[in-house]
Enzyme design. Structure first.
Site, PDB file in Angstrom:
ATOM      1  N   ASP A  71      38.468  47.052  45.178  1.00 38.97           N
ATOM      2  CA  ASP A  71      38.998  46.159  46.201  1.00 38.97           C
ATOM      3  C   ASP A  71      40.189  45.331  45.727  1.00 38.97           C
ATOM      4  O   ASP A  71      40.571  44.358  46.380  1.00 38.97           O
ATOM      5  CB  ASP A  71      37.904  45.187  46.668  1.00 38.97           C
ATOM      6  CG  ASP A  71      37.049  45.804  47.756  1.00 38.97           C
ATOM      7  OD1 ASP A  71      37.461  46.833  48.315  1.00 38.97           O
ATOM      8  OD2 ASP A  71      35.982  45.241  48.042  1.00 38.97           O
ATOM      9  N   GLU A  76      44.319  38.415  48.323  1.00 38.73           N
ATOM     10  CA  GLU A  76      44.138  37.099  48.919  1.00 38.73           C
ATOM     11  C   GLU A  76      42.853  36.418  48.456  1.00 38.73           C
ATOM     12  O   GLU A  76      42.798  35.205  48.308  1.00 38.73           O
ATOM     13  CB  GLU A  76      44.100  37.210  50.450  1.00 38.73           C
ATOM     14  CG  GLU A  76      43.927  35.869  51.128  1.00 38.73           C
ATOM     15  CD  GLU A  76      43.727  35.976  52.632  1.00 38.73           C
ATOM     16  OE1 GLU A  76      43.008  36.875  53.075  1.00 38.73           O
ATOM     17  OE2 GLU A  76      44.295  35.145  53.338  1.00 38.73           O
ATOM     18  N   ASP A  77      41.838  37.258  48.228  1.00 35.18           N
ATOM     19  CA  ASP A  77      40.565  36.679  47.820  1.00 35.18           C
ATOM     20  C   ASP A  77      40.619  36.053  46.435  1.00 35.18           C
ATOM     21  O   ASP A  77      39.774  35.239  46.092  1.00 35.18           O
ATOM     22  CB  ASP A  77      39.482  37.776  47.832  1.00 35.18           C
ATOM     23  CG  ASP A  77      39.027  38.087  49.251  1.00 35.18           C
ATOM     24  OD1 ASP A  77      39.043  37.159  50.079  1.00 35.18           O
ATOM     25  OD2 ASP A  77      38.681  39.251  49.523  1.00 35.18           O
ATOM     26  N   ARG A  96      33.826  41.787  41.900  1.00 37.77           N
ATOM     27  CA  ARG A  96      35.243  41.539  42.182  1.00 37.77           C
ATOM     28  C   ARG A  96      35.832  40.431  41.318  1.00 37.77           C
ATOM     29  O   ARG A  96      37.022  40.128  41.401  1.00 37.77           O
ATOM     30  CB  ARG A  96      35.425  41.181  43.663  1.00 37.77           C
ATOM     31  CG  ARG A  96      35.062  42.313  44.617  1.00 37.77           C
ATOM     32  CD  ARG A  96      35.515  42.005  46.013  1.00 37.77           C
ATOM     33  NE  ARG A  96      36.967  41.822  46.072  1.00 37.77           N
ATOM     34  CZ  ARG A  96      37.611  41.310  47.116  1.00 37.77           C
ATOM     35  NH1 ARG A  96      36.933  40.910  48.168  1.00 37.77           N
ATOM     36  NH2 ARG A  96      38.920  41.176  47.094  1.00 37.77           N
ATOM     37  N   ARG A 143      30.200  34.895  50.917  1.00 33.72           N
ATOM     38  CA  ARG A 143      31.045  34.953  49.724  1.00 33.72           C
ATOM     39  C   ARG A 143      31.548  33.597  49.260  1.00 33.72           C
ATOM     40  O   ARG A 143      32.095  33.473  48.185  1.00 33.72           O
ATOM     41  CB  ARG A 143      32.252  35.854  50.005  1.00 33.72           C
ATOM     42  CG  ARG A 143      31.882  37.260  50.417  1.00 33.72           C
ATOM     43  CD  ARG A 143      31.077  37.928  49.315  1.00 33.72           C
ATOM     44  NE  ARG A 143      30.475  39.189  49.752  1.00 33.72           N
ATOM     45  CZ  ARG A 143      31.107  40.341  49.748  1.00 33.72           C
ATOM     46  NH1 ARG A 143      32.345  40.413  49.372  1.00 33.72           N
ATOM     47  NH2 ARG A 143      30.488  41.422  50.133  1.00 33.72           N
ATOM     48  N   HIS A 171      34.191  36.978  56.828  1.00 28.40           N
ATOM     49  CA  HIS A 171      34.954  35.859  56.300  1.00 28.40           C
ATOM     50  C   HIS A 171      35.516  35.050  57.463  1.00 28.40           C
ATOM     51  O   HIS A 171      35.620  35.549  58.586  1.00 28.40           O
ATOM     52  CB  HIS A 171      36.118  36.366  55.449  1.00 28.40           C
ATOM     53  CG  HIS A 171      35.705  36.901  54.121  1.00 28.40           C
ATOM     54  ND1 HIS A 171      35.657  38.253  53.840  1.00 28.40           N
ATOM     55  CD2 HIS A 171      35.341  36.272  52.988  1.00 28.40           C
ATOM     56  CE1 HIS A 171      35.280  38.429  52.593  1.00 28.40           C
ATOM     57  NE2 HIS A 171      35.078  37.228  52.039  1.00 28.40           N
ATOM     58  N   VAL A 266      37.421  48.350  55.986  1.00 27.37           N
ATOM     59  CA  VAL A 266      36.675  47.715  54.895  1.00 27.37           C
ATOM     60  C   VAL A 266      37.019  46.232  54.838  1.00 27.37           C
ATOM     61  O   VAL A 266      37.077  45.616  53.786  1.00 27.37           O
ATOM     62  CB  VAL A 266      36.961  48.400  53.543  1.00 27.37           C
ATOM     63  CG1 VAL A 266      36.347  49.778  53.531  1.00 27.37           C
ATOM     64  CG2 VAL A 266      38.452  48.467  53.276  1.00 27.37           C
ATOM     65  N   CYS A 272      44.726  39.726  53.907  1.00 28.54           N
ATOM     66  CA  CYS A 272      44.017  40.082  52.685  1.00 28.54           C
ATOM     67  C   CYS A 272      44.899  40.684  51.597  1.00 28.54           C
ATOM     68  O   CYS A 272      44.617  40.569  50.419  1.00 28.54           O
ATOM     69  CB  CYS A 272      42.986  41.137  53.026  1.00 28.54           C
ATOM     70  SG  CYS A 272      41.358  40.512  53.062  1.00 28.54           S
TER      71      CYS A 272
END
Lengths: 281, 944
Positions: A71, A76-77, A96, A143, A171, A266, A272
């Protein structure tokens, strides 16, 4: 810098990361029922980067893919950047976590003030963070937890940080994003509307809203370009015909449809795939 | 400069005053009979009105139990106005600026309020009176108490006080004086001599005069109580009674942080605000990011040091400044780097920039209070200009804007807010918080009351009406509201005053370890007291060249307060625990009582299953009040108070559909129906008294208070009603007092229900979710569910109700569709982007043969009366005219019901009910005309 609103949507740089081949195989979030076409996703991603680079004129810093991190393209995460400060997150999914390393490196090279999360109990995904230019909303999701949100609040002390519960493994930005200064684009689902209601209640500021039929279409990238003004990257009519129509109501906007059909399978929404940075020279 | 003149005036007036005093009680008596309910003052007897005779008797009977000072109040209020007015006259001559600038708000207000009271004797001054509600405070009572003790000295303290208030000249000769130490915002210490019994205002005015500050309403004095908690000095109360045995030390501070400092008129005000913010920042109360700390610091340097001097090495002295609670070398470098870029900026400009940046900080102007939520989790409650914020750690977890809050109360150490129902809920909910102790709860409550009044209202709240005898905290914010102070500021017409900016170096240092209050214990205060030596390098005259500001926000100044009459329970409650000695809550005495139940800190929707008792809180209290009043003779003392928040939404507020129903009823009947109509008009109250069963732990004697903020209203009707207020009050007493027979028939309940529901949607106008179904189930009346679009509902629902009236009905319809997007942009909180249309529809139903009543024949007007009542979201204006036509008396009742809300269904029901109700209320009258004016948002999304 602390001229809080003026800079909203002004960006100079974008950090992106290539999609690894492992993307289609073992996505941590994969709903097993969905078939993802890797090649198509990679093409999409390249197109996306092209838009950032050429249409938005951003300086794009592209990180190489990491096969061990399927991923990793969803940068962005990994970081929340606001002003000169970058908060390196601690993603809620432990497989991740390593994604942040490369992102941190590149942000460090840009001379941003790097803040990291030491607290082992905190989790924070960038996709749960909505920055409106005036304040932050943080989705408390599978998350992102309270502690993660607190750290965000400690990092960006100038701003109010309000929490919004987000259920169903999504999210916060799975169904909303900023469509301009003071404009929130929001999906139509009950969950999205509930979240919007909470955000409105929490805020001293009055936001306009633009409701789109499809939640996924509500995730857009807003950029204010010096020459072109309001610019919005949004879904294509092929993906979400009804929602795409809604954006046409935005007058004086440069609308750029960007295909995202594979990645969105996904939960790879438009926002993202990049970290946008405003770096003054 | 004016002081001498004033003192002369003082002396001169003395004899007059002395003469006047004895006459006072007579005036009272006169007034009481002539204008019974016109004056709502703190003392019981005066509230008596002919119509509420029983009550007045009770009240009188009760007054035997009162301490003497409560009864004596009147005579004093008689004496003061003349004095004040006389005093003011010379002042006005001296100054070209209008009086409010020189007279402190509280003072001015008191003047005016008293002038109401003394309307009979001082007609010339009366005109002012209406603008300001009367203020009654514990302060006055206390003062009276003292007065009665002081016996023949009565005159002197008053005079001295007035004198001191006016001019801060010399204290009265015979009075003992005390030296107060006031820490100013620049850290210097100002010794102030005040008479020992002086009220807070005296000291405050002195300090403001010393500072040459005109826009003083944003500021206040605070002191630390025994528990080391910061408390605001109430200007209306005696200092001594507030601080008790604490040292006479105060800190001059910003009390209300103006949301937009650029709207302040004077630079000196902005400068003082800057000083406060620098303290807030240095102490960590106002958190900032690194960048903001640096930026604000750089403006501080520019303001205090002038342009950066490349020759001097800034970094040497820079560390003497405190830009942040803890600052790094890196930050100091950043500060200097930014400082260099401000070259050429005047100190005033630098201050303005400082404020422009500081005001955006999320914690700007947020007054934090520690609390626990219903689960015992530590949270913080933040009171700010817009409402109440709830934080857990640094995270905002909830927010209640003032319009969402119906009631604010505290009880023991619990603090409650009652929330207007959201779209999902049908009923109000209450949220409770546990504060560390009773005093903290009360402090928070007071701060909320003050902030609500200052920022949300145009004029200060009516003080609690002593319909029933009320003890306990009658605290209300008595100063000017922001709207008023802005208005007043526009009149400031003086050259910008010279003032010197002191270096904040020392201040910053000495503030270390004194977060929370710019004031320290004795030692600290002394260290602060060093005169700040270092002036900024500029010629003060340069500061005159600052940007001039226009103050006076039109929007604000145009807002009008909604006057409404509902005060369900400013009441008394007899305690099961006898406490005849109990002291007004405001004095901090905690009535003993045995609080049995663990304080129920609860977050719950109020039970709907109970039918009429939909708001158990209110119901309980009111019911109890009623009981109390019945058993008043053996009653002791209650400490409780209630004021009502009312939010009026009027038609212009788009995005909600606003049917406006005007039901005109004409008949030729005797005036008997009048009381019924009046009672009926106030459906809300009617309901309130119904549920006489529920009552919780109210019967204990305890310290608690409620506040129902009134919201400003844009309603023109409301404004018009203003002079009628007293009448309404009179009327209102009835449903509360009398047995709930004719006064509150069933329909009231029904009216209330849709009202509530509408309200629910009101808060969230964007939602269109139909929710009538639940409501429907409850209706015994079997009103058919009026579904579908508005016009259908009207045409179908209407005749059904109206059929028994004049048969032929003429219907006219006018539909306008307009794009009100622009209007909404300014008006409405939430809006649909990009386009929202509003549909305006007016439908008139009229009896075919107009019986020549109102229009054709002129007749002679006998009486005209207008009553306004509001329930949650309906505003009912009842206009009753009595005409004499050819020997026949004709009464014409016009009801205007404004229903605000979201869903069509609700409105139709409400409408149908309103008509039905009108008919039921006046069975002997006929409905001649119904005008439905409806504004509906045309849903864009639905049409796509």
């Amino acid at each position: 810098m602390a001229g809080l609103m003026e800079d909203f949507g002004n960006f100079t740089h974008a950090v992106v990361r290539a999609i690894p081949d492992s993307f289609a195989n073992e996505d941590s979030r994969r709903k097993k029922t969905v078939e993802v076409d890797l090649a198509k996703a990679q093409r999409e991603h390249e197109l996306y980067i092209e838009v950032l680079r050429h249409q938005l004129g951003l300086r794009v810093l592209e990180l190489p893919a990491d096969e061990s991190l399927p991923d990793c393209a969803f940068v962005e995460d990994a970081a929340v950047v606001c002003g000169d400060t970058a908060l390196i997150t601690r993603p809620g999914s432990d497989i991740r976590r390593k994604e942040t390393e490369a992102v941190k490196m590149v942000l460090k090279e840009m001379n941003l003030n790097i803040v990291e999360i030491d607290d082992e109990s905190a989790t924070l995904d960038g996709m749960d963070v909505l920055f409106t230019g005036r304040e932050f909303f943080v989705g408390l999701s599978e998350r992102t937890n309270q502690r993660g949100a607190e750290i965000l609040a400690d990092t960006f002390k100038d701003y109010a940080v309000s929490v919004v519960p987000v259920q169903n493994g999504r999210h916060l930005k799975s169904f909303c994003s900023m469509g301009g200064p003071d404009l929130i684009i929001i999906g139509s689902s009950e969950q999205a509307q509930r979240a919007l209601k909470i955000m409105k209640q929490m805020s001293d500021h009055r936001y306009d809203k633009l409701t789109v039929p499809d939640d996924a279409a509500a995730n857009c990238i807003y950029v204010h370009l010096p020459d072109k003004g309001h610019t919005l990257l949004h879904c294509t009519p092929e993906e979400f015909p009804e929602s795409a129509k809604v954006f046409e109501r935005l007058k004086d906007y440069l609308l750029i449809p960007v295909s995202n059909a594979e990645k969105v399978k996904v939960d790879g929404a438009l926002t993202c795939c990049s970290v946008l940075i405003h770096k003054k020279v | 400069m004016t002081t001498e003149v004033v003192s002369e005036a003082e002396v001169k007036k003395e004899p007059e005053k002395a003469d006047e005093q004895p006459a006072a009680p007579q005036q009272d008596a006169e007034q009481e009979s002539e204008q019974p309910a016109a004056i709502q003052d703190g003392d019981t007897p005066r509230t008596a009105s002919p119509q509420t005779d029983r009550k007045s008797k009770e009240a009188r009977g009760l007054s035997r139990f009162l301490p003497p000072w409560l009864k004596r109040q009147k005579s004093q209020s008689r004496t003061e106005p003349s004095e004040d007015h006389e005093d003011k006259a010379p002042m006005e001559e001296q100054l070209e600026a209008p009086p409010p600038e020189e007279v402190s708000p509280q003072e001015a207000e008191r003047d005016e309020s008293h002038s109401i009271g003394s309307a009979d004797t001082q007609p010339a001054k009366e005109e002012k009176g209406e603008e300001f509600p009367e203020r009654i405070g514990d302060g006055k009572e206390e003062e009276d108490l003292l007065e009665s003790k002081a016996g023949e000295k009565e005159d002197e303290p008053l005079k001295a006080e007035a004198e001191a208030e006016k001019s801060s000249l010399k204290p009265a000769k015979k009075m003992k004086t005390v030296t107060c130490q006031v820490t100013l915002l620049d850290g210097s210490l100002l010794p102030c001599e005040v008479e020992k019994r002086a009220k807070g205002i005296v000291l405050f005015v002195k300090v403001c005069e010393h500072l040459n500050l005109l826009e003083k309403d944003y500021f206040g004095l605070c002191y630390k109580d025994h528990a080391d908690q910061k408390c605001w000095l109430d200007p209306a109360k005696e200092i001594k009674r507030q601080i008790r045995n604490c040292p006479w030390q105060f800190a001059f501070s910003v009390k209300f942080y103006p949301p937009d400092p650029s709207q302040l008129t004077e630079d000196i005000t902005r400068y003082l605000l800057c000083l406060q913010l620098r303290q807030d920042i240095a102490s960590g109360r106002l958190p900032c990011s690194f960048v903001t700390h640096s930026l604000l610091g750089s403006y501080t340097l520019q303001a205090e040091m002038g342009d950066h001097d490349p020759d001097a090495c800034c970094l040497d002295y820079i560390s003497e400044f405190q830009f942040a609670p803890s600052q790094s070398k890196e930050m100091e470098e950043k500060v200097v780097e930014l400082y260099k870029t401000h070259r050429g900026m005047s100190p005033a400009q630098a201050d303005a920039q400082f404020l422009e940046n500081a005001k955006k900080l999320s914690m700007y102007g947020v007054d934090l209070h520690h609390a626990k939520d219903s689960e015992g989790v530590d949270i913080m409650l933040g009171v700010c200009a817009n409402g109440l914020l709830i934080y857990k750690d640094r995270l905002r977890i909830n927010r209640f804007a003032w319009p969402k809050i119906l009631k604010i109360s505290y009880k023991r150490s619990n603090f409650y807010i009652k929330i207007r129902p959201g779209e999902a809920e049908q009923f109000e909910s209450s949220v409770g918080f546990k504060l560390p102790n009773h005093r903290a709860a009360k402090r928070l409550w007071k701060v909320c009351v003050e902030h609500h009044t200052f920022f949300r209202l145009v004029t200060p709240e009516q003080p609690p009406k002593a319909r029933f005898l009320t003890l306990g905290s009658k605290f209300r914010y008595s100063g000017r509201t922001q709207a008023q102070t802005r208005q007043a500021s526009t009149l400031i017409d003086r050259p910008a005053p010279h003032f010197e900016r002191c270096s904040s170096k020392r201040l910053s240092r000495s503030l270390d370890g004194v977060p929370g209050l710019g004031m320290d214990d004795q030692a600290g205060a002394t260290s602060l007291g060093r005169t700040p030596g270092e002036k900024n390098g500029r010629d003060p005259a340069l500061e005159l060249s600052s940007d001039s500001k226009t103050a006076g926000d039109m929007e604000d100044s145009q807002r009008q307060k909604a006057f409404e009459e509902e005060v369900p329970s400013s009441s008394l409650l007899s305690s099961t625990v006898a406490c005849t000695t109990s002291v007004p809550a405001a004095e901090g005495a905690i009535a003993v009582g045995s609080p049995p139940a663990a304080a129920h800190v609860a977050e719950k929707a109020l039970p709907r299953a109970d039918g009429p008792a939909y708001s158990s809180n209110d119901v309980g209290k009111t019911a109890e009040d009623k009981q109390k009043s019945d058993t008043l003779e053996q009653a002791e003392v209650e400490i409780e108070e209630t004021v009502v928040i009312k939010e009026v939404r009027k038609a212009p507020k788009v995005e909600v559909t606003v049917p406006e129903v005007v039901v005109t009823a004409v008949t030729e009947k005797e005036p008997e129906k009048k009381p019924g109509g009046e009672a009926e008009g106030r459906g809300g109250e009617g309901v309130t008294q119904r549920g006489s069963t529920s009552s919780d732990s109210h019967s204990e004697s305890e310290d608690e208070a409620e506040y129902h903020p009134q919201a400003p209203s844009v309603s023109v009707d409301q404004i018009k009603e203003l002079p009628e207020e007293e009448e309404e009050l009179e009327v209102e007493a009835q449903p509360l007092e009398a047995e709930p027979t004719a006064a509150s028939p069933c329909p009231t309940t029904e009216e209330q229900e849709p009202a509530l529901k509408d309200e629910a949607q009101n808060g969230h106008p964007e939602s269109q979710s139909p929710q009538g179904s639940v409501e429907e189930d409850e209706e015994d009346e079997g009103e058919p569910k009026l579904n579908g679009d508005a016009s259908r509902a009207e045409t179908e629902g209407f005749p059904q109700v109206i059929c028994c009236s004049e048969p032929p009905v003429v219907k006219t319809e006018m539909v306008t569709i307009s794009d009100t997007f622009a209007a909404q942009k300014t008006e409405i909180s939430t809006l649909e982007v990009p386009i929202v249309h509003t549909e305006t529809k007016t439908i008139t139903y009229e009896a075919a043969q107009v019986d020549g009543a109102g229009d054709s024949e002129p007749g002679m007007l006998m009486t005209a009366q207008t009553i306004t009542s509001e329930s949650l979201c309906t505003t009912t204006t009842t206009h009753i005219t009595k005409m004499l036509k050819g020997g026949v008396s004709e009464t014409r009742i016009e009801k205007r019901i404004v229903i605000s809300g979201d869903s069509d269904i609700d409105h139709d029901q409400a409408l149908a009910r309103a008509i039905k109700e009108a008919k039921e209320q006046h069975p002997d009258m006929s409905v001649t005309r119904v005008v439905v004016h409806k504004e509906t948002e045309v849903m864009e999304e639905g049409k796509d």
